[in-house]
Design an enzyme around this catalytic site. Structure first.
Site, short mmCIF file in Angstrom:
data_model
loop_
_atom_site.label_atom_id
_atom_site.label_comp_id
_atom_site.label_asym_id
_atom_site.label_seq_id
_atom_site.Cartn_x
_atom_site.Cartn_y
_atom_site.Cartn_z
N HIS A 1 4.79 -2.23 8.65
CA HIS A 1 5.03 -1.98 7.22
C HIS A 1 4.35 -0.68 6.82
O HIS A 1 3.30 -0.31 7.36
CB HIS A 1 4.51 -3.13 6.36
CG HIS A 1 3.09 -3.52 6.65
ND1 HIS A 1 2.76 -4.32 7.73
CD2 HIS A 1 1.93 -3.23 6.02
CE1 HIS A 1 1.45 -4.50 7.75
NE2 HIS A 1 0.92 -3.82 6.73
N HIS B 1 2.76 1.18 3.45
CA HIS B 1 2.27 0.99 2.09
C HIS B 1 2.67 2.21 1.26
O HIS B 1 2.46 3.36 1.69
CB HIS B 1 0.74 0.92 2.07
CG HIS B 1 0.15 -0.25 2.81
ND1 HIS B 1 -0.23 -1.40 2.18
CD2 HIS B 1 -0.10 -0.43 4.12
CE1 HIS B 1 -0.73 -2.25 3.09
NE2 HIS B 1 -0.66 -1.68 4.27
#
Ligand code: AMP
Length: 142
Positions: A104, A106
């Site tokens: 992922h 951010h």
């Protein structure tokens, strides 16, 4: 040393709809949703739908598609939140600060003079996350 992908990680559960998330963008390849412990108002996570643990094992073509989505989400989040800047973070393996083992990025809106809150700090109230998600969704839908 990196380990194998664990399909029971929390973001895999979000992708399968087994646990809820405040979603702001979705297409065939990626999902973006609010971080529940935001380090800045509007903190959003962008993940691929395919299984990859982190930057060390993701297919390069999938990574290229993912980073394009990150740029798109960053533009939308910055506009929706009225931010002055955006910090992008991405962590790999425990020693690299990774806590959830589905890759992922951010996307953290930044405001002049306001420091980022700590990593894995306080959970934001659901109504605050929902309000920020609605603003960001509205921009990304256009
Ligand atoms: P890291 O692996 O270090 O990038 O950290 C994982 C991030 O996921 C942290 O910023 C957490 O606040 C966030 N997080 C953990 N669980 C959830 C969840 N269920 N929904 C949204 N964000 C989450």
């Amino acid at each position: 040393m990196s380990s194998a992908y664990d399909p029971n990680n929390i973001f895999a559960k979000i992708l399968r709809g087994e646990i809820p998330a405040h979603k702001v963008y979705e297409d065939d390849a990626v999902l973006a949703f609010m971080d529940i412990m935001p380090r800045g108002d509007g903190h959003t996570l962008v993940i691929p739908k395919l299984p990859a643990r982190n930057i060390l094992d993701i297919d390069p073509a999938a990574l290229a598609q993912l980073i394009q989505a990150v740029q798109n989400v960053a533009l939308g989040v910055k506009a929706a939140m009225g931010a002055d800047g955006v910090t992008i973070q991405q962590f790999n393996e425990p020693a690299g600060g990774q806590v959830v083992f589905h890759i992922h990025f951010h996307v953290i809106p930044r405001f002049e003079g306001i420091p980022m809150r700590p990593h894995s700090g306080d959970m934001a109230p659901p109504e605050v996350l929902a309000a920020h998600a609605a603003k960001i969704r509205a921009v990304l839908a256009n």
